[in-house]
Design a protein around this motif. Sequence first.
Motif, PDB file in Angstrom:
ATOM      1  N   MET A   1       0.832  -1.205   0.000  1.00 31.32           N
ATOM      2  CA  MET A   1       0.000   0.000   0.000  1.00 31.32           C
ATOM      3  C   MET A   1       0.872   1.263   0.000  1.00 31.32           C
ATOM      4  SD  MET A   1      -3.227   1.111   0.144  1.00 31.32           S
ATOM      5  CE  MET A   1      -4.397   0.143   1.065  1.00 31.32           C
ATOM      6  N   ASN A   2       1.902   1.288   0.871  1.00 25.85           N
ATOM      7  CA  ASN A   2       2.778   2.461   0.926  1.00 25.85           C
ATOM      8  C   ASN A   2       3.517   2.673  -0.386  1.00 25.85           C
ATOM      9  OD1 ASN A   2       2.436   3.772   3.439  1.00 25.85           O
ATOM     10  ND2 ASN A   2       3.532   2.130   4.483  1.00 25.85           N
ATOM     11  N   ARG A   3       3.861   1.575  -1.070  1.00 24.26           N
ATOM     12  CA  ARG A   3       4.545   1.685  -2.359  1.00 24.26           C
ATOM     13  C   ARG A   3       3.649   2.370  -3.381  1.00 24.26           C
ATOM     14  NH1 ARG A   3       9.300   2.314  -4.932  1.00 24.26           N
ATOM     15  NH2 ARG A   3       8.871   2.061  -7.150  1.00 24.26           N
ATOM     16  N   ILE A   4       2.386   1.985  -3.412  1.00 26.37           N
ATOM     17  CA  ILE A   4       1.445   2.600  -4.352  1.00 26.37           C
ATOM     18  C   ILE A   4       1.255   4.081  -4.013  1.00 26.37           C
ATOM     19  CG2 ILE A   4      -0.934   2.590  -5.206  1.00 26.37           C
ATOM     20  CD1 ILE A   4      -0.998  -0.420  -4.666  1.00 26.37           C
ATOM     21  N   LEU A   5       1.130   4.380  -2.742  1.00 25.66           N
ATOM     22  CA  LEU A   5       0.986   5.779  -2.314  1.00 25.66           C
ATOM     23  C   LEU A   5       2.206   6.599  -2.726  1.00 25.66           C
ATOM     24  CD1 LEU A   5      -0.543   5.199   1.237  1.00 25.66           C
ATOM     25  CD2 LEU A   5      -1.679   6.368  -0.676  1.00 25.66           C
ATOM     26  N   PHE A   6       3.390   5.992  -2.595  1.00 25.15           N
ATOM     27  CA  PHE A   6       4.629   6.672  -2.998  1.00 25.15           C
ATOM     28  C   PHE A   6       4.615   6.952  -4.502  1.00 25.15           C
ATOM     29  CE2 PHE A   6       8.978   6.445  -4.682  1.00 25.15           C
ATOM     30  CZ  PHE A   6       9.584   7.453  -3.954  1.00 25.15           C
ATOM     31  N   ASP A   7       4.211   5.948  -5.291  1.00 23.94           N
ATOM     32  CA  ASP A   7       4.155   6.114  -6.746  1.00 23.94           C
ATOM     33  C   ASP A   7       3.160   7.193  -7.154  1.00 23.94           C
ATOM     34  OD1 ASP A   7       6.039   4.134  -7.087  1.00 23.94           O
ATOM     35  OD2 ASP A   7       4.583   2.550  -7.526  1.00 23.94           O
ATOM     36  N   LEU A   8       2.125   7.391  -6.330  1.00 24.88           N
ATOM     37  CA  LEU A   8       1.108   8.400  -6.623  1.00 24.88           C
ATOM     38  C   LEU A   8       1.451   9.767  -6.017  1.00 24.88           C
ATOM     39  CD1 LEU A   8      -2.108   6.235  -6.037  1.00 24.88           C
ATOM     40  CD2 LEU A   8      -1.268   7.085  -8.237  1.00 24.88           C
ATOM     41  N   ASP A   9       2.667   9.880  -5.482  1.00 24.84           N
ATOM     42  CA  ASP A   9       3.135  11.146  -4.873  1.00 24.84           C
ATOM     43  C   ASP A   9       2.256  11.593  -3.712  1.00 24.84           C
ATOM     44  OD1 ASP A   9       5.314  11.430  -6.616  1.00 24.84           O
ATOM     45  OD2 ASP A   9       4.057  12.364  -8.142  1.00 24.84           O
ATOM     46  N   SER A  10       1.830  10.626  -2.912  1.00 18.96           N
ATOM     47  CA  SER A  10       1.004  10.963  -1.749  1.00 18.96           C
ATOM     48  C   SER A  10       1.818  11.727  -0.702  1.00 18.96           C
ATOM     49  CB  SER A  10       0.452   9.678  -1.127  1.00 18.96           C
ATOM     50  OG  SER A  10      -0.241   9.955   0.072  1.00 18.96           O
ATOM     51  N   ARG A  11       1.161  12.699  -0.082  1.00 16.33           N
ATOM     52  CA  ARG A  11       1.806  13.447   1.004  1.00 16.33           C
ATOM     53  C   ARG A  11       1.832  12.646   2.289  1.00 16.33           C
ATOM     54  NH1 ARG A  11      -0.725  18.359   2.722  1.00 16.33           N
ATOM     55  NH2 ARG A  11      -2.696  17.211   2.607  1.00 16.33           N
ATOM     56  N   HIS A  12       0.988  11.606   2.360  1.00 15.96           N
ATOM     57  CA  HIS A  12       0.837  10.855   3.606  1.00 15.96           C
ATOM     58  C   HIS A  12       1.081   9.364   3.359  1.00 15.96           C
ATOM     59  CE1 HIS A  12      -1.006  14.550   4.959  1.00 15.96           C
ATOM     60  NE2 HIS A  12      -1.976  14.433   4.076  1.00 15.96           N
ATOM     61  N   ASN A  13       1.574   8.682   4.386  1.00 16.86           N
ATOM     62  CA  ASN A  13       1.730   7.232   4.277  1.00 16.86           C
ATOM     63  C   ASN A  13       0.446   6.537   4.711  1.00 16.86           C
ATOM     64  OD1 ASN A  13       1.705   7.148   7.116  1.00 16.86           O
ATOM     65  ND2 ASN A  13       3.930   7.226   7.247  1.00 16.86           N
ATOM     66  N   TYR A  14       0.417   5.207   4.557  1.00 17.73           N
ATOM     67  CA  TYR A  14      -0.792   4.451   4.853  1.00 17.73           C
ATOM     68  C   TYR A  14      -1.183   4.561   6.326  1.00 17.73           C
ATOM     69  CZ  TYR A  14      -4.020   0.530   5.339  1.00 17.73           C
ATOM     70  OH  TYR A  14      -5.113  -0.249   5.618  1.00 17.73           O
ATOM     71  N   GLY A  15      -0.156   4.598   7.197  1.00 17.05           N
ATOM     72  CA  GLY A  15      -0.451   4.712   8.619  1.00 17.05           C
ATOM     73  C   GLY A  15      -1.269   5.949   8.942  1.00 17.05           C
ATOM     74  N   LYS A  16      -0.991   7.035   8.239  1.00 22.99           N
ATOM     75  CA  LYS A  16      -1.703   8.284   8.487  1.00 22.99           C
ATOM     76  C   LYS A  16      -3.081   8.294   7.824  1.00 22.99           C
ATOM     77  CE  LYS A  16      -0.429  13.124   9.102  1.00 22.99           C
ATOM     78  NZ  LYS A  16       0.621  14.140   8.848  1.00 22.99           N
ATOM     79  N   LEU A  17      -3.212   7.545   6.730  1.00 21.69           N
ATOM     80  CA  LEU A  17      -4.476   7.540   5.992  1.00 21.69           C
ATOM     81  C   LEU A  17      -5.436   6.451   6.454  1.00 21.69           C
ATOM     82  CD1 LEU A  17      -3.143   8.120   2.356  1.00 21.69           C
ATOM     83  CD2 LEU A  17      -4.250   9.803   3.844  1.00 21.69           C
ATOM     84  N   TYR A  18      -4.935   5.493   7.218  1.00 22.29           N
ATOM     85  CA  TYR A  18      -5.749   4.348   7.608  1.00 22.29           C
ATOM     86  C   TYR A  18      -7.046   4.781   8.301  1.00 22.29           C
ATOM     87  CZ  TYR A  18      -7.406   0.230  10.072  1.00 22.29           C
ATOM     88  OH  TYR A  18      -8.196  -0.774  10.556  1.00 22.29           O
ATOM     89  N   LYS A  19      -6.947   5.716   9.232  1.00 22.29           N
ATOM     90  CA  LYS A  19      -8.134   6.163   9.975  1.00 22.29           C
ATOM     91  C   LYS A  19      -9.165   6.794   9.044  1.00 22.29           C
ATOM     92  CE  LYS A  19      -7.106   5.262  14.356  1.00 22.29           C
ATOM     93  NZ  LYS A  19      -7.959   4.387  15.194  1.00 22.29           N
ATOM     94  N   VAL A  20      -8.682   7.451   7.982  1.00 22.38           N
ATOM     95  CA  VAL A  20      -9.601   8.079   7.025  1.00 22.38           C
ATOM     96  C   VAL A  20     -10.309   6.994   6.209  1.00 22.38           C
ATOM     97  CG1 VAL A  20      -9.848   9.813   5.213  1.00 22.38           C
ATOM     98  CG2 VAL A  20      -8.011  10.035   6.910  1.00 22.38           C
ATOM     99  N   PHE A  21      -9.528   6.022   5.708  1.00 16.95           N
ATOM    100  CA  PHE A  21     -10.134   4.885   5.012  1.00 16.95           C
ATOM    101  C   PHE A  21     -11.216   4.247   5.889  1.00 16.95           C
ATOM    102  CE2 PHE A  21      -6.177   4.526   2.353  1.00 16.95           C
ATOM    103  CZ  PHE A  21      -6.800   4.501   1.109  1.00 16.95           C
ATOM    104  N   GLU A  22     -10.870   4.020   7.149  1.00 14.10           N
ATOM    105  CA  GLU A  22     -11.766   3.341   8.080  1.00 14.10           C
ATOM    106  C   GLU A  22     -13.031   4.157   8.319  1.00 14.10           C
ATOM    107  OE1 GLU A  22     -11.066   0.878  12.163  1.00 14.10           O
ATOM    108  OE2 GLU A  22     -10.454   2.990  12.206  1.00 14.10           O
ATOM    109  N   SER A  23     -12.865   5.453   8.521  1.00 15.86           N
ATOM    110  CA  SER A  23     -14.016   6.314   8.811  1.00 15.86           C
ATOM    111  C   SER A  23     -14.992   6.363   7.631  1.00 15.86           C
ATOM    112  CB  SER A  23     -13.541   7.726   9.145  1.00 15.86           C
ATOM    113  OG  SER A  23     -14.632   8.588   9.373  1.00 15.86           O
ATOM    114  N   VAL A  24     -14.454   6.529   6.411  1.00 17.02           N
ATOM    115  CA  VAL A  24     -15.315   6.584   5.222  1.00 17.02           C
ATOM    116  C   VAL A  24     -16.009   5.247   5.020  1.00 17.02           C
ATOM    117  CG1 VAL A  24     -15.383   6.936   2.723  1.00 17.02           C
ATOM    118  CG2 VAL A  24     -13.880   8.362   4.144  1.00 17.02           C
ATOM    119  N   TYR A  25     -15.273   4.162   5.221  1.00 16.16           N
ATOM    120  CA  TYR A  25     -15.837   2.817   5.022  1.00 16.16           C
ATOM    121  C   TYR A  25     -16.980   2.544   6.005  1.00 16.16           C
ATOM    122  CZ  TYR A  25     -16.128  -2.260   4.609  1.00 16.16           C
ATOM    123  OH  TYR A  25     -16.577  -3.540   4.435  1.00 16.16           O
TER     124      TYR A  25
END
Length: 260
Positions: free
Chosen positions: A1-25
């Motif tokens: 997941m972090n590799r894909i985020l890196f390739d997409l030039d994400s400002r945040h890593n998966y650890g920081k985005l996990y709570k957002v994924f969880e909340s929306v889901y």
Amino acid sequence: MNRILFDLDSRHNYGKLYKVFESVYQKLDTEEEPEIPKFINASDLMIMKKTLENIRIRSHTTNRNLLDLENELTEKAAEYGNNDAVALLAFEAIMNKSSPQDDRAYAKKLVAKLLELKHPLTLKMSGDLCVQNQMLAQAEKFYNDFLELESDTFLASEVYKALGKLNFQKPDLVKSKQYFEQSIKTGPIDKISECHYYLGQLNAHDPERARFHFEASASQGFLQSFQLLGFLELNYFDNSFKAKEWFKLGAELSDIHSII
């Protein structure tokens, strides 16, 4: 997941985005709004959507719940003002014949505004829609307008591929070859198998080169390449053993043309 985020030039890593994924889901089947932190902007939400999309494409599987999450992230990104998300939703409404007439009319207005802004994804998707409706000259214009804005991105690779296919049909085989080669230069390996397939045909005069491209295409599972590799090995290289192996692999992947 972090590799894909890196390739997409994400400002945040998966650890920081996990709570957002969880909340929306967790709010998918409710009327409640998800909790989205202030440090998350429209671009971040779109990157989250693209991350799920990448996983879906690479795994060749579709999880209904994750697809719903992907769609909800697109909705949220559009609400936050991301034009890519707006374009995706607008074209979805336009292409869905069961969409209410008012929704389709509003979507067309949004697309017109985005075209005025020369929004790259809107130009690309307008070209795609024109191809579907056999408006090939207009499609080519949209694609060329896109390339004036972006010429060295993953999306540009898709546009080069589309132009390669358009010129293959004309046929302008010199231009077609150039576009497919450019698509390969700018695209990720898992998105260019079809380009190698076409280049294999365009290099029919050079069996070694044709085999290189068909093998590159087959290595990514592009079904049509297996049969052509089989015939190439059989007719040009007189290697019935390798030909049989390619036909066998194609048949195992459910390519009926490889059943010889």
